[in-house]
Structure formats: C-alpha cells, structure tokens
Design a protein around this motif. Structure first.
Motif, PDB file in Angstrom:
ATOM      1  N   LEU A 168      -3.922  -1.492  -2.823  1.00  0.00           N
ATOM      2  CA  LEU A 168      -3.259  -0.465  -2.032  1.00  0.00           C
ATOM      3  C   LEU A 168      -4.159  -0.056  -0.875  1.00  0.00           C
ATOM      4  O   LEU A 168      -5.240   0.515  -1.082  1.00  0.00           O
ATOM      5  N   HIS A 169      -3.701  -0.338   0.330  1.00  0.00           N
ATOM      6  CA  HIS A 169      -4.471   0.067   1.511  1.00  0.00           C
ATOM      7  C   HIS A 169      -4.169   1.543   1.789  1.00  0.00           C
ATOM      8  O   HIS A 169      -3.012   1.965   1.759  1.00  0.00           O
ATOM      9  N   VAL A 170      -5.198   2.289   2.087  1.00  0.00           N
ATOM     10  CA  VAL A 170      -5.055   3.742   2.203  1.00  0.00           C
ATOM     11  C   VAL A 170      -4.103   4.140   3.327  1.00  0.00           C
ATOM     12  O   VAL A 170      -3.422   5.161   3.239  1.00  0.00           O
ATOM     13  N   HIS A 207      -0.467   3.177   1.972  1.00  0.00           N
ATOM     14  CA  HIS A 207      -0.053   3.814   0.720  1.00  0.00           C
ATOM     15  C   HIS A 207      -0.782   5.129   0.475  1.00  0.00           C
ATOM     16  O   HIS A 207      -1.360   5.337  -0.594  1.00  0.00           O
ATOM     17  N   ALA A 256       0.099   6.848  -2.806  1.00  0.00           N
ATOM     18  CA  ALA A 256      -0.503   6.306  -4.035  1.00  0.00           C
ATOM     19  C   ALA A 256      -1.891   6.890  -4.252  1.00  0.00           C
ATOM     20  O   ALA A 256      -2.299   7.144  -5.382  1.00  0.00           O
ATOM     21  N   MET A 257      -2.599   7.097  -3.160  1.00  0.00           N
ATOM     22  CA  MET A 257      -3.921   7.723  -3.289  1.00  0.00           C
ATOM     23  C   MET A 257      -3.784   9.112  -3.887  1.00  0.00           C
ATOM     24  O   MET A 257      -4.550   9.501  -4.770  1.00  0.00           O
ATOM     25  N   ARG A 274      -1.219  10.201  -5.661  1.00  0.00           N
ATOM     26  CA  ARG A 274      -0.634  10.070  -7.002  1.00  0.00           C
ATOM     27  C   ARG A 274      -1.702   9.795  -8.050  1.00  0.00           C
ATOM     28  O   ARG A 274      -1.673  10.339  -9.148  1.00  0.00           O
ATOM     29  N   PHE A 275      -2.656   8.953  -7.698  1.00  0.00           N
ATOM     30  CA  PHE A 275      -3.680   8.561  -8.657  1.00  0.00           C
ATOM     31  C   PHE A 275      -5.021   9.246  -8.388  1.00  0.00           C
ATOM     32  O   PHE A 275      -6.038   8.902  -8.977  1.00  0.00           O
ATOM     33  N   ALA A 315      -7.100   9.194  -5.946  1.00  0.00           N
ATOM     34  CA  ALA A 315      -8.161   8.377  -5.358  1.00  0.00           C
ATOM     35  C   ALA A 315      -8.579   9.059  -4.070  1.00  0.00           C
ATOM     36  O   ALA A 315      -7.822   9.106  -3.114  1.00  0.00           O
ATOM     37  N   THR A 354     -12.732   5.521  -0.801  1.00  0.00           N
ATOM     38  CA  THR A 354     -12.574   4.070  -0.914  1.00  0.00           C
ATOM     39  C   THR A 354     -13.926   3.402  -0.775  1.00  0.00           C
ATOM     40  O   THR A 354     -14.795   3.883  -0.025  1.00  0.00           O
ATOM     41  N   THR A 386     -12.024   2.643  -4.309  1.00  0.00           N
ATOM     42  CA  THR A 386     -11.853   3.166  -5.667  1.00  0.00           C
ATOM     43  C   THR A 386     -11.037   2.153  -6.435  1.00  0.00           C
ATOM     44  O   THR A 386     -10.014   1.682  -5.941  1.00  0.00           O
ATOM     45  N   VAL A 387     -11.515   1.822  -7.622  1.00  0.00           N
ATOM     46  CA  VAL A 387     -10.798   0.906  -8.503  1.00  0.00           C
ATOM     47  C   VAL A 387     -10.488   1.660  -9.791  1.00  0.00           C
ATOM     48  O   VAL A 387     -11.394   2.230 -10.400  1.00  0.00           O
ATOM     49  N   LEU A 388      -9.236   1.695 -10.143  1.00  0.00           N
ATOM     50  CA  LEU A 388      -8.811   2.327 -11.391  1.00  0.00           C
ATOM     51  C   LEU A 388      -8.339   1.258 -12.361  1.00  0.00           C
ATOM     52  O   LEU A 388      -7.674   0.302 -11.963  1.00  0.00           O
ATOM     53  N   ASP A 398       1.423  -4.907  -4.101  1.00  0.00           N
ATOM     54  CA  ASP A 398       1.223  -3.520  -3.648  1.00  0.00           C
ATOM     55  C   ASP A 398       2.361  -2.633  -4.155  1.00  0.00           C
ATOM     56  O   ASP A 398       2.525  -1.503  -3.704  1.00  0.00           O
ATOM     57  N   VAL A 449       3.326  -0.572  -6.947  1.00  0.00           N
ATOM     58  CA  VAL A 449       2.739   0.033  -8.142  1.00  0.00           C
ATOM     59  C   VAL A 449       3.758   0.173  -9.271  1.00  0.00           C
ATOM     60  O   VAL A 449       3.473  -0.134 -10.430  1.00  0.00           O
ATOM     61  N   LEU A 489      -3.621  -2.587 -15.992  1.00  0.00           N
ATOM     62  CA  LEU A 489      -3.564  -2.737 -14.549  1.00  0.00           C
ATOM     63  C   LEU A 489      -4.900  -2.430 -13.922  1.00  0.00           C
ATOM     64  O   LEU A 489      -5.673  -1.609 -14.432  1.00  0.00           O
ATOM     65  N   LEU A 490      -5.127  -3.055 -12.786  1.00  0.00           N
ATOM     66  CA  LEU A 490      -6.260  -2.700 -11.947  1.00  0.00           C
ATOM     67  C   LEU A 490      -5.700  -2.290 -10.594  1.00  0.00           C
ATOM     68  O   LEU A 490      -4.984  -3.063  -9.955  1.00  0.00           O
ATOM     69  N   LEU A 491      -5.997  -1.047 -10.193  1.00  0.00           N
ATOM     70  CA  LEU A 491      -5.557  -0.532  -8.898  1.00  0.00           C
ATOM     71  C   LEU A 491      -6.763  -0.497  -7.977  1.00  0.00           C
ATOM     72  O   LEU A 491      -7.760   0.162  -8.271  1.00  0.00           O
ATOM     73  N   ASP A 492      -6.661  -1.194  -6.883  1.00  0.00           N
ATOM     74  CA  ASP A 492      -7.766  -1.317  -5.935  1.00  0.00           C
ATOM     75  C   ASP A 492      -7.372  -0.593  -4.658  1.00  0.00           C
ATOM     76  O   ASP A 492      -6.538  -1.065  -3.893  1.00  0.00           O
ATOM     77  N   PHE A 493      -7.951   0.585  -4.437  1.00  0.00           N
ATOM     78  CA  PHE A 493      -7.694   1.363  -3.228  1.00  0.00           C
ATOM     79  C   PHE A 493      -8.748   0.977  -2.186  1.00  0.00           C
ATOM     80  O   PHE A 493      -9.958   1.096  -2.438  1.00  0.00           O
ATOM     81  N   THR A 494      -8.286   0.547  -1.032  1.00  0.00           N
ATOM     82  CA  THR A 494      -9.205   0.038  -0.030  1.00  0.00           C
ATOM     83  C   THR A 494      -8.853   0.552   1.356  1.00  0.00           C
ATOM     84  O   THR A 494      -7.687   0.872   1.623  1.00  0.00           O
ATOM     85  N   ALA A 495      -9.859   0.610   2.200  1.00  0.00           N
ATOM     86  CA  ALA A 495      -9.654   0.925   3.607  1.00  0.00           C
ATOM     87  C   ALA A 495     -10.026  -0.277   4.472  1.00  0.00           C
ATOM     88  O   ALA A 495      -9.986  -0.204   5.702  1.00  0.00           O
ATOM     89  N   MET A 517      -6.858  -5.797   6.111  1.00  0.00           N
ATOM     90  CA  MET A 517      -6.213  -6.765   5.212  1.00  0.00           C
ATOM     91  C   MET A 517      -5.441  -7.819   5.985  1.00  0.00           C
ATOM     92  O   MET A 517      -5.098  -7.649   7.129  1.00  0.00           O
TER      93      MET A 517
END
Lengths: 146, 32
Positions: A20-22, A25, A28-29, A31-32, A34, A37, A39-41, B7, B9, B23-29, B32
């Motif tokens: 999920l790119h900030v 999404h 989503a950040m 929601r969870f 986060a 970055t 951050t891995v959940l 992507d 969820v 699940l693994l959720l990867d939040f990135t900036a 991509m």
C-alpha cells in the motif's frame, strides 16, 4: 523493493502480501494505524495484528522480524509447537539479530504453553545466562530461574 | 521469486480468512 531473494521467498511462502503506497491508500494507513513508512504489519487470517515492523532494517534483521511475525501468528492461534519451531529458527539461523533474544524467550514460552510444564521456562532462563545476557529478554526470563 | 503483491486489502483479508494464511501489509512511500 526487497532485493534479497531469501526475503522475497519468505514473504511469498508465508503470507498473502499486500503493498500500500501512502499516497494512493491514505485510508489504509489510518485504518491500520500506520504512522510512518516503511511499516510492515503481519496480521493473522482474521485480520488481527500480530506483529509490527516500523522503519528500515537491513536484510538479516528484517528477515528475523518476519520470522517473529509468523511465529506470533502461530502463537496467537495457539499452535504452540509450530510457534516454538518458528521462534527457534530465528535463534538458530539469525542469532546475531536483535530479534534473536526475543525469539529465544518466546520459544521457551511456546514450549511451556504446549506442555504445561515449567521446565522449558527454567531452561530458557538458563539459556539466557549463556547468551543475550544483557538483553531485556534475559531480564524477563530471570524470574524463571530454578 | 517475485512477490505477487496486491493493493486490495479487503480482498486479501477475505482470501486470508478462506485460506487460513496470514497477511503482510507493506506501507511504503517509495516510488512504485
């Protein structure tokens, strides 16, 4: 994003991977929860958070944290034998990572939960007299010393 | 082995519930 094959292999084999790119999404950040970055959940199959990795880590440490997350999923699902095996994998395969002391602790707890016997806790306390002595996990385990 | 990222969820959560897989959720900036 993850150049190391052993990391991509572990993720592919153990998790349903969601990226999920900030900017795309932000909901989503929120929601969870986060707040940084990367951050891995790691969530269990019911969507409940079991492990959180915030910030960058080099490959060994990141892989150790992924292992910990998988182990915590099993522990939360009360699959204690599987959890113990996963925790011990960290200690045996990634012994120099910061996660290894935590894994040693939880391996002992998992074995105790699986057997109901106090001996694994005592053995864990003893193990911490030989390695990771200065860790907070050694301090936590010290109460189990026979 | 390339990771097969999604992507979506909610779709992934449904898949996790059905399969029992975590699940693994990867939040990135990162770009991509």
């Amino acid at each position: 994003m993850y150049p190391e094959a052993r990391v991509t292999k572990f993720i592919s084999e153990n998790f349903i991977p969601v990226r999920l790119h900030v900017k795309q999404h932000p909901e989503a950040m929120a929601r969870f929860k986060a707040e940084w970055t990367p951050t891995v959940l790691i969530l269990n199959s019911n969507g409940e958070e079991r492990h959180r990795i915030e910030g960058f880590l080099p490959a060994d440490d990141f892989l150790a944290q992924l292992h910990l997350g998988g182990a915590q999923v099993s522990f939360g699902d009360q699959k204690f034998d599987d959890a113990e095996r996963r925790f011990r994998d960290v200690v045996e395969e990634l012994p120099d990572t910061d996660a290894a002391a935590e894994a040693l602790y939880w391996a002992g707890v998992s074995q105790y939960k699986a057997t109901g016997k106090p001996e694994p806790l005592q053995a864990t306390a003893k193990a911490f007299t030989e390695r990771y002595k200065e860790s907070q996990w050694a301090k936590k385990a010290s109460v189990w010393a026979a | 082995m390339a990771i097969q990222w999604t992507d979506d969820v909610d779709k992934a959560l449904a898949q996790a519930k059905e399969s029992g897989r975590p699940l693994l959720l990867d939040f990135t900036a990162a770009p991509m």
